[in-house]
Motif scaffolding. Structure first.
Motif, mmCIF file in Angstrom:
data_model
loop_
_atom_site.group_PDB
_atom_site.id
_atom_site.type_symbol
_atom_site.label_atom_id
_atom_site.label_comp_id
_atom_site.label_asym_id
_atom_site.label_seq_id
_atom_site.Cartn_x
_atom_site.Cartn_y
_atom_site.Cartn_z
ATOM 1 N N SER A 84 0.861 -1.181 0.000
ATOM 2 C CA SER A 84 0.000 0.000 0.000
ATOM 3 C C SER A 84 0.893 1.226 0.000
ATOM 4 O O SER A 84 2.045 1.161 0.423
ATOM 5 N N ALA A 85 0.340 2.328 -0.486
ATOM 6 C CA ALA A 85 1.107 3.563 -0.566
ATOM 7 C C ALA A 85 0.140 4.739 -0.545
ATOM 8 O O ALA A 85 -1.076 4.547 -0.414
ATOM 9 N N ARG A 86 0.680 5.941 -0.680
ATOM 10 C CA ARG A 86 -0.120 7.161 -0.749
ATOM 11 C C ARG A 86 0.136 7.827 -2.093
ATOM 12 O O ARG A 86 1.284 7.945 -2.526
ATOM 13 N N VAL A 87 -0.939 8.260 -2.743
ATOM 14 C CA VAL A 87 -0.812 9.019 -3.981
ATOM 15 C C VAL A 87 -0.412 10.430 -3.591
ATOM 16 O O VAL A 87 -1.068 11.062 -2.764
ATOM 17 N N SER A 88 0.668 10.937 -4.189
ATOM 18 C CA SER A 88 1.091 12.308 -3.885
ATOM 19 C C SER A 88 0.624 13.274 -4.966
ATOM 20 O O SER A 88 0.364 14.431 -4.684
ATOM 21 N N ASN A 89 0.537 12.809 -6.216
ATOM 22 C CA ASN A 89 -0.053 13.635 -7.252
ATOM 23 C C ASN A 89 -0.639 12.762 -8.345
ATOM 24 O O ASN A 89 -0.286 11.601 -8.491
ATOM 25 N N LEU A 90 -1.562 13.350 -9.078
ATOM 26 C CA LEU A 90 -2.386 12.611 -10.017
ATOM 27 C C LEU A 90 -2.622 13.457 -11.257
ATOM 28 O O LEU A 90 -2.771 14.674 -11.159
ATOM 29 N N SER A 91 -2.635 12.806 -12.413
ATOM 30 C CA SER A 91 -2.993 13.479 -13.661
ATOM 31 C C SER A 91 -3.883 12.542 -14.466
ATOM 32 O O SER A 91 -4.107 11.393 -14.077
ATOM 33 N N GLN A 92 -4.357 13.018 -15.605
ATOM 34 C CA GLN A 92 -5.188 12.191 -16.474
ATOM 35 C C GLN A 92 -4.395 11.008 -17.025
ATOM 36 O O GLN A 92 -4.950 9.991 -17.402
ATOM 37 N N ASN A 93 -3.082 11.133 -17.027
ATOM 38 C CA ASN A 93 -2.209 10.150 -17.648
ATOM 39 C C ASN A 93 -1.546 9.181 -16.667
ATOM 40 O O ASN A 93 -1.081 8.129 -17.067
ATOM 41 N N GLY A 94 -1.494 9.565 -15.386
ATOM 42 C CA GLY A 94 -0.785 8.702 -14.453
ATOM 43 C C GLY A 94 -0.805 9.221 -13.035
ATOM 44 O O GLY A 94 -1.506 10.175 -12.699
ATOM 45 N N VAL A 95 0.008 8.581 -12.213
ATOM 46 C CA VAL A 95 -0.011 8.835 -10.781
ATOM 47 C C VAL A 95 1.408 8.725 -10.229
ATOM 48 O O VAL A 95 2.217 7.937 -10.713
ATOM 49 N N ASN A 96 1.698 9.539 -9.227
ATOM 50 C CA ASN A 96 2.963 9.451 -8.512
ATOM 51 C C ASN A 96 2.629 9.061 -7.080
ATOM 52 O O ASN A 96 1.748 9.647 -6.464
ATOM 53 N N ILE A 97 3.314 8.049 -6.573
ATOM 54 C CA ILE A 97 3.029 7.571 -5.224
ATOM 55 C C ILE A 97 4.291 7.600 -4.374
ATOM 56 O O ILE A 97 5.408 7.602 -4.883
ATOM 57 N N ILE A 98 4.067 7.606 -3.076
ATOM 58 C CA ILE A 98 5.145 7.509 -2.098
ATOM 59 C C ILE A 98 4.869 6.278 -1.253
ATOM 60 O O ILE A 98 3.778 6.119 -0.710
ATOM 61 N N CYS A 99 5.845 5.398 -1.166
ATOM 62 C CA CYS A 99 5.735 4.217 -0.317
ATOM 63 C C CYS A 99 6.829 4.298 0.740
ATOM 64 O O CYS A 99 8.010 4.366 0.413
ATOM 65 N N ALA A 100 6.404 4.292 1.994
ATOM 66 C CA ALA A 100 7.348 4.400 3.105
ATOM 67 C C ALA A 100 7.296 3.173 4.001
ATOM 68 O O ALA A 100 7.657 3.231 5.164
#
Length: 126
Positions: free
Chosen positions: A35-51
């Motif tokens: 599991s992780a947290r989405v830090s930013n989102l666009s129509q094309n994709g997602v950036n996540i942070i996993c700690a």
């Protein structure tokens, strides 16, 4: 707070969000790989942070050819939707923290529409 991030040379703008996400690797839906947290989102994709220190070995094993399934709800009231995606960025932030970028694959028209409406609502609130 400005949710719109600098666009740089991107096709779609990114929006800062904080959404919980579960990731299945290679369609293994038995149990999420992590599991992780989405830090930013666009129509094309997602950036996540996993700690999650216990999952570092899983993240280090991810390759850019792996297709993953990202499970997340856009809002607390929405149902969780499964988005197919491919890893496009993997960077280590610290010994136990990774930043991962995923590009959405083969979204249905319903998924595209829901995402578009959600991002539009974020843009409108800026």
């Amino acid at each position: 707070m400005n949710l719109l991030m600098p666009q740089e040379r991107r096709l779609y703008p990114r929006y800062s969000v904080d959404i919980k996400l579960d990731i299945d690797i290679k369609g293994n839906a038995e149990e999420p790989a992590f599991s992780a947290r989405v830090s930013n989102l666009s129509q094309n994709g997602v950036n996540i942070i996993c700690a999650d220190a216990d999952k570092v070995f899983v993240i280090e094993g991810l390759s850019y050819s792996d297709e993953c399934v990202l499970h997340f709800a856009l809002t607390e009231d929405d149902e969780v939707i499964a988005y197919k995606a491919r890893l496009s960025v993997k960077r280590r932030i610290s010994s136990t923290k990774y930043g991962l970028g995923f590009h959405f694959l083969n979204m249905t028209s319903e998924q595209e529409q829901r995402l578009h409406e959600y991002l539009y609502s974020l843009r409108s609130s800026c």
